[in-house]
Design a protein around this motif. Structure first.
Motif, mmCIF file in Angstrom:
data_model
loop_
_atom_site.group_PDB
_atom_site.id
_atom_site.type_symbol
_atom_site.label_atom_id
_atom_site.label_comp_id
_atom_site.label_asym_id
_atom_site.label_seq_id
_atom_site.Cartn_x
_atom_site.Cartn_y
_atom_site.Cartn_z
ATOM 1 N N GLY A 61 0.352 -1.186 -0.357
ATOM 2 C CA GLY A 61 0.016 -0.118 0.240
ATOM 3 C C GLY A 61 0.781 0.837 0.068
ATOM 4 O O GLY A 61 0.290 2.138 -0.008
ATOM 5 N N ASP A 62 2.239 1.722 0.472
ATOM 6 C CA ASP A 62 3.085 2.204 0.350
ATOM 7 C C ASP A 62 3.187 3.070 -1.092
ATOM 8 O O ASP A 62 3.157 1.778 -2.383
ATOM 9 C CB ASP A 62 4.466 1.909 0.746
ATOM 10 C CG ASP A 62 4.333 1.772 2.225
ATOM 11 O OD1 ASP A 62 3.922 2.455 2.825
ATOM 12 O OD2 ASP A 62 5.400 1.756 3.054
ATOM 13 N N THR A 63 2.998 4.215 -1.169
ATOM 14 C CA THR A 63 3.519 5.131 -2.792
ATOM 15 C C THR A 63 4.003 5.833 -2.103
ATOM 16 O O THR A 63 4.842 6.430 -0.841
ATOM 17 C CB THR A 63 1.947 5.761 -3.402
ATOM 18 O OG1 THR A 63 1.955 6.781 -2.582
ATOM 19 C CG2 THR A 63 1.305 4.734 -2.835
ATOM 20 N N ALA A 100 12.159 14.397 -4.752
ATOM 21 C CA ALA A 100 13.913 14.685 -3.975
ATOM 22 C C ALA A 100 13.505 13.037 -3.635
ATOM 23 O O ALA A 100 14.770 12.452 -3.858
ATOM 24 C CB ALA A 100 13.838 15.268 -2.558
ATOM 25 N N LEU A 101 12.502 12.060 -3.306
ATOM 26 C CA LEU A 101 12.397 11.469 -2.911
ATOM 27 C C LEU A 101 12.478 10.321 -3.937
ATOM 28 O O LEU A 101 13.442 9.446 -4.524
ATOM 29 C CB LEU A 101 11.011 10.815 -2.168
ATOM 30 C CG LEU A 101 11.007 9.031 -1.449
ATOM 31 C CD1 LEU A 101 11.988 9.040 -0.314
ATOM 32 C CD2 LEU A 101 9.645 9.246 -0.995
ATOM 33 N N TYR A 102 12.054 11.288 -5.922
ATOM 34 C CA TYR A 102 12.600 9.991 -6.463
ATOM 35 C C TYR A 102 14.107 9.735 -6.807
ATOM 36 O O TYR A 102 14.444 9.195 -6.756
ATOM 37 C CB TYR A 102 11.070 10.621 -7.669
ATOM 38 C CG TYR A 102 11.583 9.901 -9.264
ATOM 39 C CD1 TYR A 102 11.061 8.164 -8.912
ATOM 40 C CD2 TYR A 102 12.540 10.829 -10.019
ATOM 41 C CE1 TYR A 102 11.488 8.059 -10.320
ATOM 42 C CE2 TYR A 102 12.881 10.507 -11.108
ATOM 43 C CZ TYR A 102 12.447 9.015 -11.726
ATOM 44 O OH TYR A 102 12.206 8.250 -12.127
ATOM 45 N N ASN A 128 5.940 5.632 -10.549
ATOM 46 C CA ASN A 128 4.177 4.569 -9.560
ATOM 47 C C ASN A 128 4.247 3.039 -9.644
ATOM 48 O O ASN A 128 3.111 3.772 -9.091
ATOM 49 C CB ASN A 128 3.436 5.248 -10.497
ATOM 50 C CG ASN A 128 3.130 6.623 -11.177
ATOM 51 O OD1 ASN A 128 3.468 7.635 -10.709
ATOM 52 N ND2 ASN A 128 3.601 6.838 -12.963
ATOM 53 N N ILE A 129 4.986 2.800 -9.138
ATOM 54 C CA ILE A 129 4.869 0.722 -9.371
ATOM 55 C C ILE A 129 6.081 1.020 -7.919
ATOM 56 O O ILE A 129 7.207 0.848 -7.665
ATOM 57 C CB ILE A 129 4.934 0.464 -10.165
ATOM 58 C CG1 ILE A 129 4.316 1.187 -11.506
ATOM 59 C CG2 ILE A 129 5.335 -1.648 -10.052
ATOM 60 C CD1 ILE A 129 4.473 -0.762 -12.288
ATOM 61 N N LEU A 130 5.536 0.439 -6.437
ATOM 62 C CA LEU A 130 6.693 -0.031 -5.258
ATOM 63 C C LEU A 130 5.871 -1.708 -5.580
ATOM 64 O O LEU A 130 4.860 -1.508 -5.137
ATOM 65 C CB LEU A 130 6.528 1.292 -4.309
ATOM 66 C CG LEU A 130 6.829 2.355 -4.207
ATOM 67 C CD1 LEU A 130 6.829 3.100 -3.343
ATOM 68 C CD2 LEU A 130 8.321 2.725 -4.816
ATOM 69 N N TYR A 131 6.712 -2.490 -5.004
ATOM 70 C CA TYR A 131 6.201 -3.458 -4.164
ATOM 71 C C TYR A 131 6.981 -3.385 -2.508
ATOM 72 O O TYR A 131 8.256 -3.248 -2.877
ATOM 73 C CB TYR A 131 7.402 -4.561 -5.263
ATOM 74 C CG TYR A 131 7.053 -4.415 -6.819
ATOM 75 C CD1 TYR A 131 5.620 -4.967 -7.066
ATOM 76 C CD2 TYR A 131 7.926 -3.945 -7.428
ATOM 77 C CE1 TYR A 131 5.375 -4.810 -8.212
ATOM 78 C CE2 TYR A 131 7.153 -3.898 -9.310
ATOM 79 C CZ TYR A 131 6.247 -4.234 -9.446
ATOM 80 O OH TYR A 131 6.084 -4.436 -10.908
#
Length: 193
Positions: free
Chosen positions: A25-27, A41-43, A53-56
């Motif tokens: 559920g984290d984005t 900055a995080l990107y 847009n896609i985190l696992y």
């Protein structure tokens, strides 16, 4: 069934020494809000994440921190302390964002050091002062004393943050001498700063 292999950075850029393991559920957007950092900055601190847009679950992200966190350090004895005591501090991200320090110690009753009935732990920041909390005992004999200091988002953990434990009198407000202390510099010795 296909299972995504967690993506882990080889290193983190300056001021992004902390590491966070992605949960379901984290984005990047919600994490940028939690860590109070610009989304861009995080990107850019996480080039191993090719599509923002896609985190696992299990992916590891570099997040803002001046020391590698999570980190655990041993607090050093100051003065005469009974055999069998010890203390540690655990620096990590706070449960509601920001950063926190949890302290765990095996100590005698505070009265061992004089007219004291509680222990307090404090994290001292250069040019700002300290943030502290009372340590609370478990039921074992001798008890394990613990507490967590949730830090305001205006401060960040740095190598020179000094963590102390000292006895105190809850009625008079008089504090005893520091019995345990250390800085977070030890976090840098293990993981580099």
């Amino acid at each position: 069934m296909f299972r995504q292999i967690p993506r882990i950075p080889s290193s983190c850029p300056e001021a992004f020494k902390g590491r966070y393991v992605v949960s379901p559920g984290d984005t990047l957007f919600t994490l940028s809000q939690i860590f109070r950092v610009r989304l861009e900055a995080l990107y850019y601190a996480n080039p191993h994440i090719t599509n923002p847009n896609i985190l696992y679950p299990g992916d590891v992200l570099c997040v803002p921190s001046f020391i590698p966190i999570p980190c655990c350090i041993e607090l050093q004895k100051r003065g005469r302390i009974p055999f069998g005591t010890g203390a540690t501090a655990y620096a990590n991200f706070g449960p509601r964002g920001g950063q926190s320090i949890s302290v765990l110690a095996t100590l005698p009753p505070p009265s061992y050091f004089g007219n004291y009935d509680i222990y307090i732990t404090t994290a001292f920041f250069r040019d700002i002062g300290g943030f502290g909390n009372q340590l609370f005992p478990t039921r074992e004999d001798p008890p394990t004393w613990s507490s967590r200091i949730d830090l305001p988002t205006v401060v960040s953990l740095t190598p020179d943050v000094r963590i102390t434990i000292q006895p105190s009198n809850s009625t008079t407000g008089i504090d005893g001498a520091v019995i345990y202390e250390n800085t977070l510099r030890q976090c840098c010795n293990v993981n580099g700063c």
